[in-house]
Write a protein that holds these residues in place. Structure first.
Motif, PDB file in Angstrom:
ATOM      1  N   PRO A  75      36.790  39.044  69.461  1.00 42.94           N
ATOM      2  CA  PRO A  75      36.601  38.440  68.680  1.00 42.94           C
ATOM      3  C   PRO A  75      37.368  37.973  67.934  1.00 42.94           C
ATOM      4  CG  PRO A  75      36.485  41.032  69.147  1.00 42.94           C
ATOM      5  CD  PRO A  75      36.781  40.533  70.538  1.00 42.94           C
ATOM      6  N   HIS A  76      39.056  37.817  67.679  1.00 45.48           N
ATOM      7  CA  HIS A  76      39.534  37.408  67.059  1.00 45.48           C
ATOM      8  C   HIS A  76      39.343  36.389  67.005  1.00 45.48           C
ATOM      9  CE1 HIS A  76      41.941  40.648  64.392  1.00 45.48           C
ATOM     10  NE2 HIS A  76      41.443  41.846  66.034  1.00 45.48           N
ATOM     11  N   THR A  77      39.745  36.120  68.302  1.00 45.67           N
ATOM     12  CA  THR A  77      39.605  34.438  69.437  1.00 45.67           C
ATOM     13  C   THR A  77      38.794  33.699  67.904  1.00 45.67           C
ATOM     14  OG1 THR A  77      40.930  35.399  70.960  1.00 45.67           O
ATOM     15  CG2 THR A  77      39.794  33.072  70.921  1.00 45.67           C
ATOM     16  N   PHE A  78      37.295  33.876  68.768  1.00 49.00           N
ATOM     17  CA  PHE A  78      36.191  33.460  67.982  1.00 49.00           C
ATOM     18  C   PHE A  78      36.532  33.028  66.349  1.00 49.00           C
ATOM     19  CE2 PHE A  78      31.828  33.943  65.367  1.00 49.00           C
ATOM     20  CZ  PHE A  78      31.241  32.765  66.530  1.00 49.00           C
ATOM     21  N   GLU A  79      36.903  34.715  64.922  1.00 48.20           N
ATOM     22  CA  GLU A  79      36.925  34.321  64.137  1.00 48.20           C
ATOM     23  C   GLU A  79      38.053  33.234  63.450  1.00 48.20           C
ATOM     24  OE1 GLU A  79      35.488  35.446  61.397  1.00 48.20           O
ATOM     25  OE2 GLU A  79      34.195  36.631  63.144  1.00 48.20           O
ATOM     26  N   LYS A  80      39.132  33.189  64.031  1.00 48.56           N
ATOM     27  CA  LYS A  80      39.710  31.828  64.261  1.00 48.56           C
ATOM     28  C   LYS A  80      39.046  30.786  64.841  1.00 48.56           C
ATOM     29  CE  LYS A  80      43.809  34.730  65.356  1.00 48.56           C
ATOM     30  NZ  LYS A  80      45.089  35.529  66.534  1.00 48.56           N
ATOM     31  N   ALA A  81      38.681  30.495  65.268  1.00 51.25           N
ATOM     32  CA  ALA A  81      37.825  29.210  65.481  1.00 51.25           C
ATOM     33  C   ALA A  81      36.863  29.162  64.932  1.00 51.25           C
ATOM     34  CB  ALA A  81      36.968  28.684  67.197  1.00 51.25           C
ATOM     35  N   VAL A  82      36.238  29.937  63.987  1.00 50.03           N
ATOM     36  CA  VAL A  82      35.419  29.684  62.933  1.00 50.03           C
ATOM     37  C   VAL A  82      36.529  29.018  61.499  1.00 50.03           C
ATOM     38  CG1 VAL A  82      34.139  30.534  61.367  1.00 50.03           C
ATOM     39  CG2 VAL A  82      33.086  30.771  63.789  1.00 50.03           C
ATOM     40  N   PHE A  83      37.432  29.666  61.269  1.00 49.65           N
ATOM     41  CA  PHE A  83      38.372  29.599  60.673  1.00 49.65           C
ATOM     42  C   PHE A  83      38.841  27.820  60.541  1.00 49.65           C
ATOM     43  CE2 PHE A  83      42.625  30.455  57.995  1.00 49.65           C
ATOM     44  CZ  PHE A  83      41.831  29.774  56.646  1.00 49.65           C
ATOM     45  N   ALA A 110      48.210  28.807  69.539  1.00 45.97           N
ATOM     46  CA  ALA A 110      46.658  28.533  69.096  1.00 45.97           C
ATOM     47  C   ALA A 110      45.823  28.149  68.362  1.00 45.97           C
ATOM     48  CB  ALA A 110      46.274  30.194  70.384  1.00 45.97           C
ATOM     49  N   MET A 111      46.332  27.568  67.440  1.00 46.59           N
ATOM     50  CA  MET A 111      45.394  28.010  66.179  1.00 46.59           C
ATOM     51  C   MET A 111      45.635  26.119  66.059  1.00 46.59           C
ATOM     52  SD  MET A 111      43.504  28.135  63.454  1.00 46.59           S
ATOM     53  CE  MET A 111      43.632  29.832  63.145  1.00 46.59           C
ATOM     54  N   LEU A 112      46.410  25.259  66.887  1.00 49.04           N
ATOM     55  CA  LEU A 112      46.997  23.919  66.892  1.00 49.04           C
ATOM     56  C   LEU A 112      45.991  23.787  67.948  1.00 49.04           C
ATOM     57  CD1 LEU A 112      50.768  23.116  66.838  1.00 49.04           C
ATOM     58  CD2 LEU A 112      49.016  22.444  65.868  1.00 49.04           C
ATOM     59  N   GLY A 113      45.497  24.830  68.698  1.00 50.91           N
ATOM     60  CA  GLY A 113      44.498  24.196  70.020  1.00 50.91           C
ATOM     61  C   GLY A 113      43.201  23.742  69.155  1.00 50.91           C
ATOM     62  N   HIS A 114      42.510  24.950  68.046  1.00 46.91           N
ATOM     63  CA  HIS A 114      41.196  24.958  67.615  1.00 46.91           C
ATOM     64  C   HIS A 114      41.057  24.355  66.847  1.00 46.91           C
ATOM     65  CE1 HIS A 114      40.214  29.513  69.521  1.00 46.91           C
ATOM     66  NE2 HIS A 114      41.103  29.566  68.612  1.00 46.91           N
ATOM     67  N   LEU A 115      42.310  23.731  66.549  1.00 49.28           N
ATOM     68  CA  LEU A 115      42.733  22.432  64.792  1.00 49.28           C
ATOM     69  C   LEU A 115      42.099  21.176  65.770  1.00 49.28           C
ATOM     70  CD1 LEU A 115      44.912  23.763  62.429  1.00 49.28           C
ATOM     71  CD2 LEU A 115      42.387  23.769  62.263  1.00 49.28           C
ATOM     72  N   ARG A 116      43.204  21.108  66.584  1.00 52.23           N
ATOM     73  CA  ARG A 116      42.650  19.807  67.398  1.00 52.23           C
ATOM     74  C   ARG A 116      41.000  19.830  67.605  1.00 52.23           C
ATOM     75  NH1 ARG A 116      47.184  21.852  70.919  1.00 52.23           N
ATOM     76  NH2 ARG A 116      48.727  21.326  70.211  1.00 52.23           N
ATOM     77  N   LYS A 117      39.998  20.873  68.456  1.00 52.83           N
ATOM     78  CA  LYS A 117      39.137  20.582  68.966  1.00 52.83           C
ATOM     79  C   LYS A 117      38.128  20.218  67.578  1.00 52.83           C
ATOM     80  CE  LYS A 117      39.329  24.002  72.876  1.00 52.83           C
ATOM     81  NZ  LYS A 117      39.001  25.567  72.639  1.00 52.83           N
ATOM     82  N   MET A 118      38.517  21.008  66.172  1.00 47.46           N
ATOM     83  CA  MET A 118      37.649  20.282  65.511  1.00 47.46           C
ATOM     84  C   MET A 118      37.675  19.579  64.548  1.00 47.46           C
ATOM     85  SD  MET A 118      35.538  23.538  66.119  1.00 47.46           S
ATOM     86  CE  MET A 118      35.908  24.979  66.504  1.00 47.46           C
ATOM     87  N   LEU A 119      38.933  18.910  64.150  1.00 49.74           N
ATOM     88  CA  LEU A 119      38.701  17.622  63.188  1.00 49.74           C
ATOM     89  C   LEU A 119      38.426  16.171  63.861  1.00 49.74           C
ATOM     90  CD1 LEU A 119      42.841  18.319  62.541  1.00 49.74           C
ATOM     91  CD2 LEU A 119      41.257  18.212  61.100  1.00 49.74           C
ATOM     92  N   PRO A 120      38.191  16.266  63.274  1.00 50.92           N
ATOM     93  CA  PRO A 120      37.245  14.967  63.907  1.00 50.92           C
ATOM     94  C   PRO A 120      37.975  13.431  63.644  1.00 50.92           C
ATOM     95  CG  PRO A 120      36.565  15.292  61.167  1.00 50.92           C
ATOM     96  CD  PRO A 120      37.479  16.043  61.726  1.00 50.92           C
ATOM     97  N   GLU A 121      37.797  12.527  64.611  1.00 51.02           N
ATOM     98  CA  GLU A 121      38.936  11.097  64.852  1.00 51.02           C
ATOM     99  C   GLU A 121      39.280  10.436  63.933  1.00 51.02           C
ATOM    100  OE1 GLU A 121      38.312   7.831  68.411  1.00 51.02           O
ATOM    101  OE2 GLU A 121      37.346   8.771  67.833  1.00 51.02           O
ATOM    102  N   ALA A 122      38.389  10.736  62.784  1.00 52.18           N
ATOM    103  CA  ALA A 122      38.937   9.944  61.589  1.00 52.18           C
ATOM    104  C   ALA A 122      40.458  10.273  60.870  1.00 52.18           C
ATOM    105  CB  ALA A 122      38.248   9.227  60.582  1.00 52.18           C
TER     106      ALA A 122
END
Length: 157
Positions: A75-83, A110-122
């Protein structure tokens, strides 16, 4: 020596907090961007608070026995991905308003990985550096020192 640089945002994130600092030169002065400070909503420090009381139950393939089913994700991993998604959306909105031209991310790996996935290309195209460290509760001087090598690489006199 002080060099002028394009408006650069230094985004410092952990699993529960995000702070944005703005830097316009290499003198060491960074200022917070208060409208971009975020906190994750209702994150508990215990996994048991984020999930149901008991695991699901399933019948075995043979017989009448039932056994517990473990969740497929933490659940923590999921919440961090949502954040991370929330942060990425806010950064994209700011980018569309031309609030920054360059971006430096400072977060645990781990958070850098989540952010890389979520950031738009621009927004990803504005990324000039990443620091895989947890510095969300450090002062401005420490954050500047970690971001400094990325600021100096593209500074203009």
């Amino acid at each position: 020596m002080r060099h002028r640089i394009p408006r650069t945002w230094i985004v410092v994130v952990d699993g529960r907090h995000a702070k944005v600092w703005e830097c316009r030169d290499t003198s060491g002065a960074i200022v917070p961007v208060p409208e971009m400070s975020l906190e994750a909503a209702d994150q508990s420090s215990f996994s048991r608070s984020l999930k149901s009381d008991r695991p699901g139950r399933a019948f075995s393939s043979m017989g009448e026995r039932r056994s517990a089913i473990e969740p497929k994700s933490d659940p923590h991993t999921f919440e961090k991905a949502v954040f991370a998604r929330t942060i990425a959306e806010k950064l994209n909105e700011a980018f569309q308003k031309q609030a920054f031209r360059r971006l430096i991310l400072i977060a645990p790996p781990a958070m850098l990985g989540h952010l890389r996935k979520m950031l738009p290309e621009a927004v990803t195209d504005t990324l000039v550096g990443e620091v895989a460290k947890e510095l969300a509760h450090h002062d401005a001087d420490e954050i500047f020192q970690r971001a400094r090598p990325y600021l100096l690489n593209t500074a203009t006199a």
